[in-house]
Design a protein around this motif. Structure first.
Motif: not given
Length: 290
Positions: A145-157
């Motif tokens: 879950v933490t890795a998923f939100y990390g990837l989402s953070y990069i994508y949304i940035l």
């Protein structure tokens, strides 16, 4: 603006949990009632075909919400933040101080990165709490879950940087908003549709028997050259793989998904560079919007 964004992200995370729980509860309830009825009639009920052993299915809806809603919130929020100084006519006042252009951009980026980090952190906490309440929270699922939100953070940035970039270069406020929405539509809807190389009828009607890639050479060429730029599809692919991964820290996972992760990072860096270059072309005299 930021408080509205916080509300949207909280609502997305809660809805994702509620929809998952409601779907699971409905299916199990119907199956149990049907099994009781079949036993009462002297028949042997079949085994429940659907499996709920993957507790991370609770995150699956967040892939869609992040791809559609969170990106739109990011690009519009940072369009407004980037335009505020220009509309408020404070640019000339800012440049009366002994500062250089890159300092303005630096603090804009710091504010953008921190705000997106807080929004992702709020969604992460709600998701982890949901897993702990409705399912099982293990060390592996915590990492996933933490890795998923990390990837989402990069994508949304990347979308946040895009909104900032367009707010820098637009001649008028409505132009920046229009350009931001057009970019969002292209990345989220147009590129995935063009790069899929699916028969348009099958794309609209997924219940048709043949929904595979067409063998037409024109569509194959279009797919080959447009799919690398379909950022949203790469995000969906790597996120779905991450949810089903047995060990998200294993080298196998990153080898299999290196291409998708590279595209996401490139997307963020690409929009960052465009925002930085546009910030260096700021004209302190003509930058304010009347």
């Amino acid at each position: 603006t930021f408080l509205y964004a916080v509300g949207v992200f909280i609502l997305m995370a809660i809805l994702s949990t509620l929809i998952w729980w409601s779907s699971q509860h409905t299916v199990i309830t119907v199956y149990e009632y049907a099994s009781w009825l079949m036993k009462w009639l002297g028949q042997v009920p079949p085994v429940l075909a659907l499996k709920w052993d993957n507790s991370l299915l609770i995150v699956k809806n967040m892939i869609i919400y992040n791809s559609l809603i969170a990106t739109l919130v990011a690009i519009i929020m940072w369009y407004y933040i980037g335009m505020n100084d220009r509309i408020a006519h404070v640019t000339k006042l800012i440049f009366t101080r002994p500062i250089v252009k890159y300092q303005i951009f630096f603090w804009e980026i710091v504010a953008l990165s921190i705000s997106m980090f807080v929004l992702m952190g709020i969604s992460l906490c709600i998701t982890l709490a949901s897993l702990a309440i409705f399912s099982a929270l293990s060390g592996t699922s915590l990492l996933q879950v933490t890795a998923f939100y990390g990837l989402s953070y990069i994508y949304i940035l990347g979308f946040g940087f895009s909104g900032l970039w367009l707010s820098f270069i637009a001649k008028e406020g409505w132009n920046a908003l229009l350009y931001s929405l057009i970019l969002w539509v292209i990345v989220i809807f147009v590129l995935p549709e063009v790069s899929s190389a699916l028969n348009p009828t099958n794309s609209l009607n997924p219940v048709l028997p043949d929904t595979t890639l067409l063998k037409d050479w024109i569509l194959s060429i279009i797919h080959t050259y447009t799919f690398p730029f379909s950022v949203s599809e790469h995000y969906k692919n790597v996120s779905l793989e991450l949810i089903g991964a047995n060990n998200p820290l294993s080298t196998t996972y990153y080898k299999n998904n290196f291409y998708d992760i590279s595209v996401l990072i490139s997307w963020m860096l690409f929009t960052f560079i465009f925002a930085w270059r546009s910030s260096q072309k700021i004209d302190p005299i003509a930058w304010d919007i009347l």
